[in-house]
Design a protein around this motif. Structure first.
Motif, mmCIF file in Angstrom:
data_model
loop_
_atom_site.group_PDB
_atom_site.id
_atom_site.type_symbol
_atom_site.label_atom_id
_atom_site.label_comp_id
_atom_site.label_asym_id
_atom_site.label_seq_id
_atom_site.Cartn_x
_atom_site.Cartn_y
_atom_site.Cartn_z
ATOM 1 N N ALA A 1 0.830 -1.215 0.000
ATOM 2 C CA ALA A 1 0.000 0.000 0.000
ATOM 3 C C ALA A 1 0.857 1.255 0.000
ATOM 4 C CB ALA A 1 -0.930 -0.012 1.211
ATOM 5 N N SER B 1 1.480 3.487 -3.138
ATOM 6 C CA SER B 1 0.510 4.415 -3.722
ATOM 7 C C SER B 1 -0.394 5.073 -2.680
ATOM 8 C CB SER B 1 -0.341 3.696 -4.768
ATOM 9 O OG SER B 1 -0.934 2.526 -4.210
ATOM 10 N N SER B 2 -1.172 4.257 -1.948
ATOM 11 C CA SER B 2 -2.109 4.778 -0.946
ATOM 12 C C SER B 2 -1.822 4.135 0.401
ATOM 13 C CB SER B 2 -3.556 4.483 -1.365
ATOM 14 O OG SER B 2 -3.832 5.048 -2.640
ATOM 15 N N PRO B 3 -0.897 4.701 1.184
ATOM 16 C CA PRO B 3 -0.439 4.082 2.432
ATOM 17 C C PRO B 3 -1.561 3.818 3.438
ATOM 18 C CG PRO B 3 1.009 5.883 1.790
ATOM 19 C CD PRO B 3 -0.205 5.970 0.909
ATOM 20 N N ILE B 4 -1.432 2.697 4.135
ATOM 21 C CA ILE B 4 -2.312 2.346 5.252
ATOM 22 C C ILE B 4 -1.423 2.021 6.438
ATOM 23 C CG2 ILE B 4 -4.116 0.808 6.105
ATOM 24 C CD1 ILE B 4 -4.839 0.147 3.237
ATOM 25 N N GLU C 1 -10.834 1.433 3.400
ATOM 26 C CA GLU C 1 -9.521 0.781 3.516
ATOM 27 C C GLU C 1 -9.632 -0.726 3.326
ATOM 28 O OE1 GLU C 1 -7.334 3.928 6.553
ATOM 29 O OE2 GLU C 1 -8.677 2.370 7.342
ATOM 30 N N GLN D 1 -9.741 -1.322 -0.243
ATOM 31 C CA GLN D 1 -8.405 -1.128 -0.803
ATOM 32 C C GLN D 1 -7.538 -2.365 -0.600
ATOM 33 O OE1 GLN D 1 -6.296 2.261 0.794
ATOM 34 N NE2 GLN D 1 -4.355 1.652 -0.172
ATOM 35 N N TYR E 1 4.149 2.420 8.424
ATOM 36 C CA TYR E 1 3.767 1.461 7.384
ATOM 37 C C TYR E 1 4.714 0.265 7.324
ATOM 38 C CZ TYR E 1 1.853 6.009 6.256
ATOM 39 O OH TYR E 1 1.241 7.242 6.354
ATOM 40 N N THR F 1 5.982 3.397 -8.070
ATOM 41 C CA THR F 1 4.567 3.157 -7.780
ATOM 42 C C THR F 1 4.193 1.726 -8.039
ATOM 43 O OG1 THR F 1 3.978 3.827 -10.028
ATOM 44 C CG2 THR F 1 3.935 5.535 -8.319
#
Length: 479
Positions: free
Chosen positions: A256, A259-262, A276, A279, A467, A478
């Protein structure tokens, strides 16, 4: 005369029976054992077919072998395909399978020596034509070299100009080895992890060893999805400390982060909101394509690891993506042989280190192994790692082609937090928190050793702790 040749038909039958009872026995057999080493030709064909089917990922048993030997004349002479069931009638061969294999191989060598000797005797005593003693000696030497393998060794010898030719031939070829791509600064300083190389990543607890290993492994495996990228390949990740659940969470967080960190804590604790969770499900679908396999095991010996590597190499090959990297987390949690344990821990670690290097060379893949640093580093003012800090080092630094030491200033800064109630507590805490924010995401990767390259180089990277991902300072990947 053939009846007098050294052989052990019972050992051959017991070995094949053991292979059919437990296919995993095949992984533990000596690499050089072949069908030609069996005295009984039928046993040789059974051995060859069993290994072939197992290499294709199939389960092998008397039932699955039956169609291949239904019309075999030699099989008919021993009572037909029912002979296969007889081979598995006793599990005695499971205990001594490796010993049986060694004896079968040794007896085959003795038969070859006898055959060569008989040929030489016949040639030396043949009075029908003139004998050239020197030619006869050359023939004898050549024949013996074929038996003991020195003929193959001679093919490994290269003249100086031939060595240069090897270099020239590589000019227009993609460099062999793997690179993660997500830490470009480390890829440049360390170079690719090439086949046969053992790379050690060492650090104190909390320095980011596992995070780096996961990011590196995930990067290599993800690069394999791009055919033009010569730095990718299949990855086998051996975890001694973490469960598949924990590693799964780290892999999600690391993926993640591209691109879209969690935050990893949200994944680990199930604190994800609906968006989330969707995702993560999409990430899972993407990760199905990534050639990365995790083996969760609390203890592992070198022979067992070798068997796992051979098995998974076959599986990766069958999937069309060769295995190119083995990651071990971490070296000190592996077990040595009983002999090593009876001596001392340093000898055991040396045995494990040498075993990892041997696996890298024999299986022609890169090995990345994590290692603990000793507490000696804590006694110095400068706590950046040195080669001498390798815990129970033994031959680790000798066996490794490259050694990377990790240093996290945050690890030591956390130990200096002002105590509640101390003088000027609020001011000190404010300054401490400001310093913490400045170093929180910093990680130093120090090249302590690099054969055929510069050592002592420090690579600055980003340890995204939220993360559990390690990246380069200016990484834009990416993937």
């Amino acid at each position: 005369m053939s009846d007098n040749l050294p052989s052990n038909i019972a050992a051959e039958a017991a070995l094949i029976g053991a292979m059919l009872i437990d296919n995993k026995v095949i992984d533990s057999l000596p690499a050089g054992l072949a069908a030609a080493h069996f005295f009984e030709p039928l046993h040789g064909r059974l051995f060859e077919r069993t290994v072939s089917l197992f290499s294709e990922g199939k389960s092998v048993s008397p039932v699955t072998l039956k169609p291949y030997f239904q019309d075999d004349e030699a099989m008919a002479e021993v009572g037909g395909v029912g002979y296969l069931a007889q081979l598995t009638g006793s599990g005695a061969g499971l205990i001594g399978a490796r010993d049986f294999a060694k004896q079968i191989y040794d007896l085959a060598i003795l038969r070859e020596v006898i055959s060569v000797s008989r040929t030489l005797i016949e040639s030396a005593t043949d009075t029908s034509e003139s004998i050239d003693p020197e030619s006869l000696l050359d023939e004898a030497q050549s024949a013996l070299e074929k038996i003991n393998g020195t003929e193959a060794d001679s093919k490994m010898a290269f003249s100086a100009d031939a060595c240069v030719d090897e270099v020239i031939a590589e000019w227009d070829q993609p460099s062999a080895g793997v690179a993660c791509g997500c830490i470009p600064e480390l890829d440049r300083a360390l170079g690719k992890i090439r086949p046969t190389e053992l790379v050690i990543v060492a650090g104190r607890p909390g320095s980011g060893k596992t995070a780096l290993a996961v990011s590196y492994a995930n990067g290599v495996a993800r690069n394999a999805l791009y055919p033009e990228d010569a730095g990718g390949g299949g990855v086998l990740f051996i975890s001694h400390e973490m469960s598949a659940l924990e590693l799964g969470g780290r892999l999600i967080a690391d993926t993640a982060a591209y691109s879209s960190p969690i935050e990893y804590s949200k994944i680990a604790n199930g604190w994800l909101n609906a968006a989330e969770r969707e995702q993560v499900k999409k990430l899972r679908d993407n990760m199905r394509k990534v050639p990365l396999e995790v083996i969760q095991t609390p203890t592992l010996t070198i022979p067992r690891l070798r068997g796992l590597v051979r098995r998974w190499k076959r599986i990766f090959d069958k999937r069309g993506c060769p295995m190119r990297l083995l990651v071990v987390d971490y070296l000190q949690l592996m077990s040595g042989s009983r002999k090593g344990r009876d001596e001392n821990r340093t000898a055991e670690i040396s045995e494990i280190s040498r075993g990892l290097k041997q696996i890298a060379m024999d299986e022609e893949l890169g090995v990345l192994a994590l290692s603990q640093l000793s507490r000696a580093v804590e006694q110095r003012e400068d706590k950046r790692p040195r080669l001498s800090d390798l815990r129970e080092s033994g031959s680790i630094e000798q066996d490794a082609n490259k050694v990377v030491g990790l240093y996290s200033a945050l690890y030591y800064h956390e130990q200096t937090k002002p105590a509640l109630g101390s003088a000027n507590f609020e001011t000190k805490l404010f300054e401490w928190e400001a310093d913490r924010a400045a170093i929180k995401d910093k990680i130093e990767m120090i090249i302590l050793k690099r054969r055929n390259g510069a050592s002592g180089v420090t690579v600055n990277g980003s340890f995204l702790r939220e993360y559990q991902a390690v990246r380069g300072l200016h990484s834009n990947s990416t993937r």
